[in-house]
Design a protein around this motif. Sequence first.
Motif, PDB file in Angstrom:
ATOM      1  N   ASN A 143      12.053   6.550 -10.588  1.00  0.00           N
ATOM      2  CA  ASN A 143      10.576   7.450 -10.605  1.00  0.00           C
ATOM      3  C   ASN A 143      10.454   8.598  -9.759  1.00  0.00           C
ATOM      4  OD1 ASN A 143       8.957   6.144 -12.587  1.00  0.00           O
ATOM      5  ND2 ASN A 143       7.152   6.163 -11.107  1.00  0.00           N
ATOM      6  N   LEU A 144      11.126   8.324  -8.570  1.00  0.00           N
ATOM      7  CA  LEU A 144      11.030   9.396  -7.577  1.00  0.00           C
ATOM      8  C   LEU A 144      12.149  10.594  -8.208  1.00  0.00           C
ATOM      9  CD1 LEU A 144       9.349   9.925  -4.912  1.00  0.00           C
ATOM     10  CD2 LEU A 144      11.370   9.175  -3.833  1.00  0.00           C
ATOM     11  N   PRO A 157       0.632  -1.089   0.219  1.00  0.00           N
ATOM     12  CA  PRO A 157       0.150   0.044   0.004  1.00  0.00           C
ATOM     13  C   PRO A 157       0.895   1.119  -0.038  1.00  0.00           C
ATOM     14  CG  PRO A 157      -0.030  -0.858   2.130  1.00  0.00           C
ATOM     15  CD  PRO A 157       0.844  -2.075   1.104  1.00  0.00           C
ATOM     16  N   TYR A 158       0.200   2.229  -0.511  1.00  0.00           N
ATOM     17  CA  TYR A 158       0.958   3.487  -0.562  1.00  0.00           C
ATOM     18  C   TYR A 158      -0.085   4.823  -0.239  1.00  0.00           C
ATOM     19  CZ  TYR A 158      -0.718   4.012  -5.215  1.00  0.00           C
ATOM     20  OH  TYR A 158      -1.266   3.668  -6.396  1.00  0.00           O
ATOM     21  N   GLY A 159       0.416   5.810   0.152  1.00  0.00           N
ATOM     22  CA  GLY A 159      -0.303   7.081   0.274  1.00  0.00           C
ATOM     23  C   GLY A 159      -0.811   7.750  -1.022  1.00  0.00           C
ATOM     24  N   ALA A 160      -2.075   7.517  -1.663  1.00  0.00           N
ATOM     25  CA  ALA A 160      -2.425   7.837  -2.905  1.00  0.00           C
ATOM     26  C   ALA A 160      -2.912   9.498  -2.661  1.00  0.00           C
ATOM     27  CB  ALA A 160      -3.614   7.210  -3.492  1.00  0.00           C
ATOM     28  N   ALA A 165       2.535   7.652  -5.210  1.00  0.00           N
ATOM     29  CA  ALA A 165       2.151   6.404  -6.149  1.00  0.00           C
ATOM     30  C   ALA A 165       3.392   6.286  -7.061  1.00  0.00           C
ATOM     31  CB  ALA A 165       1.017   7.070  -7.187  1.00  0.00           C
ATOM     32  N   ASN A 166       4.232   7.455  -7.332  1.00  0.00           N
ATOM     33  CA  ASN A 166       5.269   7.416  -8.023  1.00  0.00           C
ATOM     34  C   ASN A 166       6.431   6.594  -7.373  1.00  0.00           C
ATOM     35  OD1 ASN A 166       5.377   9.530 -10.665  1.00  0.00           O
ATOM     36  ND2 ASN A 166       4.190  10.213  -8.981  1.00  0.00           N
TER      37      ASN A 166
END
Length: 385
Positions: free
Chosen positions: A321-322, A133-136, A151-152
């Motif tokens: 990506n980041l 999971p991640y913070g969208a 997300a990235n």
Amino acid sequence: MTSYVEVPGAAATPAAPVPRAPVRDRYFDFLRALALFRVVLYHLMGWAWLPLAFPSMGVMFALAGNLMARSLKRPAVQVVRGRLRRLLPPMWLLGAVGITGMLAQGWGPDSDGHPAWWWGHLLFWVVPLSDPPYGAGLPGIHHVLGDNWGANLAEPLWYLRAYLWFVLLSPLFRMLLRRLPWLTILAPVAIAALVDFVDLGLPQRIDSALTDFATFGACWILGMAHQAGVTRKLPNYLIPSLAPLVMALGYWWAVRGGYSITGDTELDSIPLAQTLWSLGAVLLLLHISPSWEQWPAPLRRWDRLITLLNSRAVTVYLWHNLCILVAATVWDDLWSIDALAGAGKFLNSSWPVLAVTWVLIGLCVLCFGWVEDVAAKRRPRLWPA
């Protein structure tokens, strides 16, 4: 009494040849470095023709499968454990940085449905059997990081999830390759066709894992088959004749699904097309497969860079990506500088952003890349070129 004349050295047993230490195949190193560069270029530029020009993900999975098959000459449990040890620590470091930042911005148990599910899903940051999971939709950091950065950060993790499953299944693949080699190679293609033709109604987590397995499983297994000598048993003319036809079929299916080199539909969104195109390209690249123990003259100048990219492949892939997001955010802020108001053409160009991205990737290699050495039980190095 018979006398014997001793001839010096006549009875000496010939010395056994000294076992030759394994030598890196620089051709595979070159392909891996090229694949990494293409991944970064594609994620920044978004050119739809790049996956056709060089199917990076298929190539990377094929090379990993080839290496896995070579390692499986040792006990399977030992090999799988070693692969997990090399794969997971770089992800744990990414998660430690990323989750800390997401928690600081208010992400928490109420952000992912029922709180108990949130805590359970966090385990996928430890062992990525499914998407962590991640913070969208998290806000960015002004002048540094764009919005929705979580997300990235998490987007490249699908590769680690797929890689992990391929590693766990490789002992089974090896056994099946000995009995039914070509059926084993083509089985993921059949699954990709099923995914394209039929809505299986699977939960999203299972569907994404199955789709990635179907899309790139044939490349992984083909890499293993190449190491096992399966492809060398074929007539020399067969693969150069067959592979372009497989790629042509993949391109036709992609166009049929709405893909075009100038459009918005990505090749990745059409699993069967990606499968066929990648499989055909990998067939050709492995068939050519010159054994480079030393670099050809035109590539010698790139030795240090290619060595660095291969030594830090996981770090580059996880953080790129980041780095792209930070580079694009910083570059966009240059528009607010009055002195640069007349440099619109320069500021609109993506090439300087690419240069800044690679500088940031280099910083990530310096700051985080040493974890790959620790995971591989090597002496940590900041810049292994």
